[in-house]
Design a protein around this motif. Structure first.
Motif, PDB file in Angstrom:
ATOM      1  N   THR A  48     -31.586  -8.226  -9.842  1.00 55.98           N
ATOM      2  CA  THR A  48     -32.294  -7.765 -11.512  1.00 55.98           C
ATOM      3  C   THR A  48     -31.512  -7.544 -12.634  1.00 55.98           C
ATOM      4  OG1 THR A  48     -34.156  -8.612 -10.347  1.00 55.98           O
ATOM      5  CG2 THR A  48     -34.118  -8.790 -12.938  1.00 55.98           C
ATOM      6  N   GLY A  59     -32.357  -6.948 -16.226  1.00 56.15           N
ATOM      7  CA  GLY A  59     -32.822  -7.458 -17.762  1.00 56.15           C
ATOM      8  C   GLY A  59     -33.411  -9.114 -17.273  1.00 56.15           C
ATOM      9  N   SER A  60     -32.785  -9.939 -18.019  1.00 59.99           N
ATOM     10  CA  SER A  60     -34.127 -11.359 -16.981  1.00 59.99           C
ATOM     11  C   SER A  60     -33.130 -11.928 -16.900  1.00 59.99           C
ATOM     12  CB  SER A  60     -33.922 -12.148 -18.842  1.00 59.99           C
ATOM     13  OG  SER A  60     -32.786 -12.553 -19.247  1.00 59.99           O
ATOM     14  N   ASP A  73     -26.671  -4.005 -15.778  1.00 56.17           N
ATOM     15  CA  ASP A  73     -27.428  -3.930 -16.411  1.00 56.17           C
ATOM     16  C   ASP A  73     -26.332  -3.604 -17.320  1.00 56.17           C
ATOM     17  OD1 ASP A  73     -29.980  -3.261 -16.897  1.00 56.17           O
ATOM     18  OD2 ASP A  73     -29.462  -0.784 -17.135  1.00 56.17           O
ATOM     19  N   SER A  88     -26.005  -6.855 -19.183  1.00 56.33           N
ATOM     20  CA  SER A  88     -27.298  -8.087 -19.297  1.00 56.33           C
ATOM     21  C   SER A  88     -27.626  -7.183 -21.272  1.00 56.33           C
ATOM     22  CB  SER A  88     -28.485  -7.909 -18.431  1.00 56.33           C
ATOM     23  OG  SER A  88     -28.354  -7.171 -18.301  1.00 56.33           O
ATOM     24  N   LYS A  89     -27.419  -5.988 -20.930  1.00 55.00           N
ATOM     25  CA  LYS A  89     -27.893  -5.647 -22.376  1.00 55.00           C
ATOM     26  C   LYS A  89     -27.048  -5.730 -23.673  1.00 55.00           C
ATOM     27  CE  LYS A  89     -30.736  -1.961 -20.095  1.00 55.00           C
ATOM     28  NZ  LYS A  89     -30.880  -0.605 -19.652  1.00 55.00           N
TER      29      LYS A  89
END
Length: 182
Positions: free
Chosen positions: A28, A30-31, A62, A65-66
């Protein structure tokens, strides 16, 4: 007293080190939730380290995704993709993702993970998710990729790429320069 055969040298080929007992793992960022096949450990002999997910790839994912807005509509080539965790994440935002590795065993699991994500048939993945053989310093393999992508790529990504030989450093830099759009 010396035993017979004590000085014999046993040479093991690549098959001794290959472990293809892949497990489906969930990650996983973020979303974004990704499932892919990988190992929990791999042999460094015959450079099979691409069979597992390394911490650098998780950190990069990470970050990506941000900051997914910077990936929107981009074309990306990833060097040393391993099982494909970064390229598959990027395929949710990018128009095209080409993942590369030089090891044929690693390319098998990379292809399996692409097929897994292609089978999901959701609109959240780029239709342009591909794998290619690329050994740094091999101009034929690089030319093959660039012929299929004559405009080059917007971004070149590489997580957990450790280079021990100075000449390989130079080849990597040349590949990056040649892959980027001008």
């Amino acid at each position: 007293m010396e035993r017979e055969g004590e000085d014999d040298i046993v040479c093991l080929d690549e098959s001794f080190f290959i472990n293809d007992n892949y497990q489906l793992e969930r990650f996983t960022f973020g979303s974004q939730v990704l499932e892919l096949y990988c190992l929990q450990s791999a042999s460094t002999d015959f450079d099979l380290t691409g069979q597992l997910v390394w911490p650098g790839a998780e950190l990069m994912n990470d970050y990506l995704s941000k900051n997914a807005d910077m990936l929107q509509g981009c074309s990306i080539i990833e060097l040393g993709s391993g099982v494909g965790i970064t390229g598959i994440l990027c395929s949710r935002f990018c128009s095209e993702v080409v993942m590369t590795d030089h090891n044929t065993e690693v390319l098998k699991i990379l292809t399996r993970n692409i097929e897994l994500h292609d089978s999901l048939k959701t609109s959240t993945y780029s239709p342009g998710l591909k794998s290619e053989m690329l050994e740094w310093g091999n101009p034929e393999q690089l030319d093959n990729i660039l012929k299929k992508h004559p405009d080059g790529f917007d971004l070149v990504l590489g997580a957990d790429i450790y280079i021990l030989i100075c000449s390989t450093n130079l080849m990597l830099l040349i590949h990056i320069r040649e892959c980027l759009r001008t």
